[in-house]
Design a protein around this motif. Structure first.
Motif, mmCIF file in Angstrom:
data_model
loop_
_atom_site.group_PDB
_atom_site.id
_atom_site.type_symbol
_atom_site.label_atom_id
_atom_site.label_comp_id
_atom_site.label_asym_id
_atom_site.label_seq_id
_atom_site.Cartn_x
_atom_site.Cartn_y
_atom_site.Cartn_z
ATOM 1 N N ASP A 16 0.823 -1.207 0.000
ATOM 2 C CA ASP A 16 0.000 0.000 0.000
ATOM 3 C C ASP A 16 0.859 1.259 0.000
ATOM 4 O O ASP A 16 0.550 2.233 -0.691
ATOM 5 N N ARG A 28 -2.680 7.201 0.864
ATOM 6 C CA ARG A 28 -2.320 5.843 1.265
ATOM 7 C C ARG A 28 -3.555 5.051 1.670
ATOM 8 O O ARG A 28 -3.633 3.849 1.447
ATOM 9 N N SER A 29 -4.547 5.718 2.237
ATOM 10 C CA SER A 29 -5.769 5.009 2.623
ATOM 11 C C SER A 29 -6.532 4.514 1.393
ATOM 12 O O SER A 29 -7.145 3.449 1.438
ATOM 13 N N THR A 32 -4.738 1.387 0.455
ATOM 14 C CA THR A 32 -5.075 0.329 1.404
ATOM 15 C C THR A 32 -6.461 -0.234 1.111
ATOM 16 O O THR A 32 -6.673 -1.445 1.178
ATOM 17 N N ALA A 49 -2.643 -5.643 2.722
ATOM 18 C CA ALA A 49 -1.908 -4.380 2.708
ATOM 19 C C ALA A 49 -0.532 -4.506 3.345
ATOM 20 O O ALA A 49 0.381 -3.752 3.013
#
Length: 135
Positions: A16, A28-29, A32, A49
């Protein structure tokens, strides 16, 4: 700022974080979430992840129904400019051809419901009723 890119075969980074630093995802979320939904594969296998990607791995991932297939060339811990991010991967020829075909299909595709404009008028409604009674 100095962006340290590791090209050693033993270098590794969470998938991720690599997708984020290579600028495939804005946050980044989001990267993920894509991994969590099974849209990312390393070597053909769906991963979590926390899976670490290494230099030389082949990564396949899907963004907006478009499948990317890239080879990992480098690892960078931080997100840098696009010029640095482009040195982290090389897109495969098969992946590039598949992506171009999908873009061409999207360009030529017309939604069938696009010609419809809201509810039918009274005149159109009568025509529809007349046609449905004849069947």
């Amino acid at each position: 700022m100095n962006y340290k890119i590791s090209t050693e075969p033993g270098a590794r980074l969470r998938i991720d974080k690599w997708l984020w630093s290579a600028r495939f995802f804005k946050t980044r979320s989001l990267a993920t979430d894509a991994v969590g939904k099974g849209r990312v594969r390393i070597g053909g296998e769906a991963v979590k992840a926390s899976k670490e990607v290494r230099v030389g791995d082949r990564v396949e991932f899907e963004i907006d129904h478009v499948v990317w297939e890239v080879d990992v060339l480098g690892i960078c811990e931080v997100r840098g400019p696009a010029s640095v991010a482009q040195t982290l991967y090389a897109e495969t020829e098969a992946g590039r051809a598949r992506r171009a075909a999908e873009q061409e299909r999207r360009r030529l595709f017309r939604e069938p419901a696009a010609v419809l404009q809201g509810r039918p008028t009274k005149r159109e409604r009568r025509t529809i009723d007349k046609l449905s009674r004849e069947d």
